[in-house]
Design an enzyme around this catalytic site. Structure first.
Site, PDB file in Angstrom:
ATOM      1  N   ALA A  31      38.317  36.181  47.682  1.00  0.00           N
ATOM      2  CA  ALA A  31      37.732  35.961  46.645  1.00  0.00           C
ATOM      3  C   ALA A  31      37.872  37.097  45.646  1.00  0.00           C
ATOM      4  O   ALA A  31      38.414  38.308  45.784  1.00  0.00           O
ATOM      5  CB  ALA A  31      36.070  36.245  46.906  1.00  0.00           C
ATOM      6  N   THR A  32      37.785  36.753  44.392  1.00  0.00           N
ATOM      7  CA  THR A  32      38.517  37.490  43.274  1.00  0.00           C
ATOM      8  C   THR A  32      38.258  36.785  41.937  1.00  0.00           C
ATOM      9  O   THR A  32      37.665  35.498  41.993  1.00  0.00           O
ATOM     10  CB  THR A  32      39.858  37.543  43.573  1.00  0.00           C
ATOM     11  OG1 THR A  32      40.360  38.787  42.802  1.00  0.00           O
ATOM     12  CG2 THR A  32      40.799  36.246  42.930  1.00  0.00           C
ATOM     13  N   THR A  33      38.548  37.301  40.811  1.00  0.00           N
ATOM     14  CA  THR A  33      38.896  36.418  39.319  1.00  0.00           C
ATOM     15  C   THR A  33      40.118  37.025  38.938  1.00  0.00           C
ATOM     16  O   THR A  33      40.221  38.418  38.696  1.00  0.00           O
ATOM     17  CB  THR A  33      37.638  36.728  38.532  1.00  0.00           C
ATOM     18  OG1 THR A  33      36.482  36.523  39.211  1.00  0.00           O
ATOM     19  CG2 THR A  33      37.792  35.789  37.375  1.00  0.00           C
TER      20      THR A  33
END
Lengths: 255, 269
Positions: A31-33
């Site tokens: 998870a990340t952006t």
């Protein structure tokens, strides 16, 4: 004599991303952006700094925008262990090619190299222990243009003509990017470096607002996202004091 | 016929003579440390003789291009596999030479039924800290030496000695001074090699020329100008000030023109 470093590694018994049955079901750091878009001088690539495992925050100082060589970066979303390993393989492969063949690997060749690694990683990705969904951006010297490509976990490569996003926070900002680019005051590709950096900080702040797995700005700890610019001159990382001043004058008032 | 020890010694002696002849007309290589980094220089006909091996390692060679390529690839593979499996800091010139190519070169030299490697190699290593720069040279028989401030490769050890004698008392701080010094040192070596070769050709003596060491800058620059016809000056720098991990860069013709002594830069095409 082909200048293929990955082949040499494989001949020595190296294997990328082995599927691990026992690992399935365990919370993995994911998870990340990450985002990339074209601005007037080239391409801006940015990423938040949080690494999570399930609902645990593992680390808040991750650099997800990795410089592969002087003209290319790989922004990573997914399992960091595999992503960092891929970045290391790519970095060494591009250097090895340049030093053995006495010429730079073409931009097209660099894209294929990442695609190949993702394909090799499919068993681990499908087993749930090593999925990586990167963005690759760089300056194509032959075409004299900075370009953005994004991938799926199976290794398919797509060109992000104006922008590309990846990670758990990306659905939030994908719509915003489309809106800003289409109906905003000016298209992304005409923005100055400063305007583009402000946009990147705002977009990542938005992602952090709606996605718990994306880290926003932590002013107390002096933590700002990683923002890198790719132009004909190469890759430049934006320094934290510069990001802080832009954040305080253009982003924080709305938060 | 080589089963008796003295025959083997004789064969190795012949091999030495054969190899010395192969290098007689080769282009010397000079490396010096300066403020900006490590400068390597040679003169080549088109095939480069200076190469990048790893982030802080440069390679200069004399000899047969195919043999040089083979060893260059060996070094590149060893360096990159080591850099990947361990770290860039573990890739050192010393380990690559001592445990990597020196044994290979020595073995090729002593296996009298097989062709030897016609190579002399210089590895320059830019230190992580000032004062930690290093040179390693390997002879065609696998003998290697380590040096700090400068290193040279030439056809024979006596020519190398002459170049060192010229180089040792001189100091170079800036890159411009370093370019000037390596060019003149190259001329000292090349001039000595040519004189020795001409003497052998004219059968006046089988030994090296015994004339005085020429140190007059003008004579040396004139020699370079004459030798520049159909050849190019090749300069590579391990640059301390370059950003990023890879410190190697070649000096392009524009930069070289600005750095060369004025009467040579006009001769540069």
């Amino acid at each position: 004599m082909q200048g293929d470093f990955y082949q040499i590694l494989k001949e020595q018994g190296y294997a990328l991303g082995m599927p691990g049955q026992s690992g399935a079901g365990q919370p993995l750091t994911t998870a990340t952006t990450i985002l990339a878009f074209k601005y007037c001088d080239g391409v801006l690539v940015a990423g938040d700094r949080r690494a999570t495992a399930g609902n645990m925050v593992m680390y808040d100082r991750t650099d997800k925008v990795l410089e592969i060589d002087r003209h290319c970066v790989m922004a990573i979303a997914g399992v960091p262990a595999t992503a960092y390993e891929m970045a290391r393989v790519l970095e060494h492969s591009f250097k090895y090619y340049r030093r053995t063949q006495l010429q730079e690997l073409s931009f097209e060749g660099k894209l294929r190299a990442l695609s190949k690694l993702l394909k090799e990683n499919v068993p681990a990705a499908l087993a749930g222990t090593g999925a990586v969904v990167p963005i690759f951006a760089g300056y194509d010297a032959d075409q004299e243009a900075a370009k953005i490509y994004f991938y799926d976990i199976l290794g398919a490569e797509f060109e992000g003509v104006e922008y590309a996003v990846s990670g758990s926070g990306s659905p939030t900002i994908r719509g915003i990017l489309h809106y800003v680019n289409t109906w905003g005051e000016q298209p992304l590709s005409t923005m100055s470096q400063e305007q583009a950096t402000i946009q990147a900080l705002r977009l990542l702040t938005c992602a952090a607002e709606f996605d718990s797995a994306t880290g926003g700005v932590n002013r107390e700890a002096g933590l700002y996202p990683v923002v890198k610019l790719i132009t004909a001159e190469g890759v430049t990382a934006m320094a934290d004091p510069y990001l802080r001043s832009l954040f305080e004058s253009n982003v924080s008032k709305g938060v | 016929m080589y089963e008796e020890p003295y025959r083997w010694v004789e064969a190795v002696g012949n091999r030495r003579q054969y190899l010395d002849e192969q290098f007689a007309q080769g282009s010397p290589v000079v490396g010096v440390v300066c403020d900006q980094g490590i400068l390597l220089m040679t003169m080549s006909k088109g095939t480069p003789k200076l190469y990048e091996i790893y982030d802080r390692l440069a390679f200069g060679g004399m000899g047969h291009p195919a043999d040089l390529e083979k060893l260059r690839f060996t070094l590149l593979e060893m360096a990159h596999v080591e850099g990947f499996n361990r770290s860039a800091a573990d890739v050192t010139g010393s380990r690559l030479v001592k445990y990597g190519i020196a044994p290979v070169v020595k073995q090729a030299f002593e296996e009298v039924f097989k062709a030897p490697s016609i190579v002399k190699i210089m590895l320059a290593e830019l230190g992580q800290k000032a004062g930690k720069d290093n040179f390693l040279t390997i002879n065609y028989d696998g003998v290697f030496e380590e040096k700090n401030q400068y290193a040279v490769l030439a056809a024979t050890s006596s020519v190398e000695q002459r170049m060192i004698e010229y180089l040792r008392p001189q100091s170079c701080v800036s890159l411009k001074e370093a370019v000037d010094l390596v060019i003149r040192t190259w001329a000292v070596g090349d001039r000595a090699q040519r004189q020795a070769h001409e003497l052998r050709e004219s059968h006046e003596g089988a030994k090296e020329s015994s004339d005085q060491l020429v140190t007059d800058s003008q004579t040396l620059l004139t020699h370079i100008r004459q030798r520049m016809e159909g050849k190019m000056i090749e300069c590579a720098l391990l640059d301390r000030h370059v950003s990023g991990t890879s410190k190697y860069r070649t000096l392009g013709s524009v930069e070289l023109k600005a750095l060369l002594p004025s009467d040579l830069s006009s001769a540069l095409t």
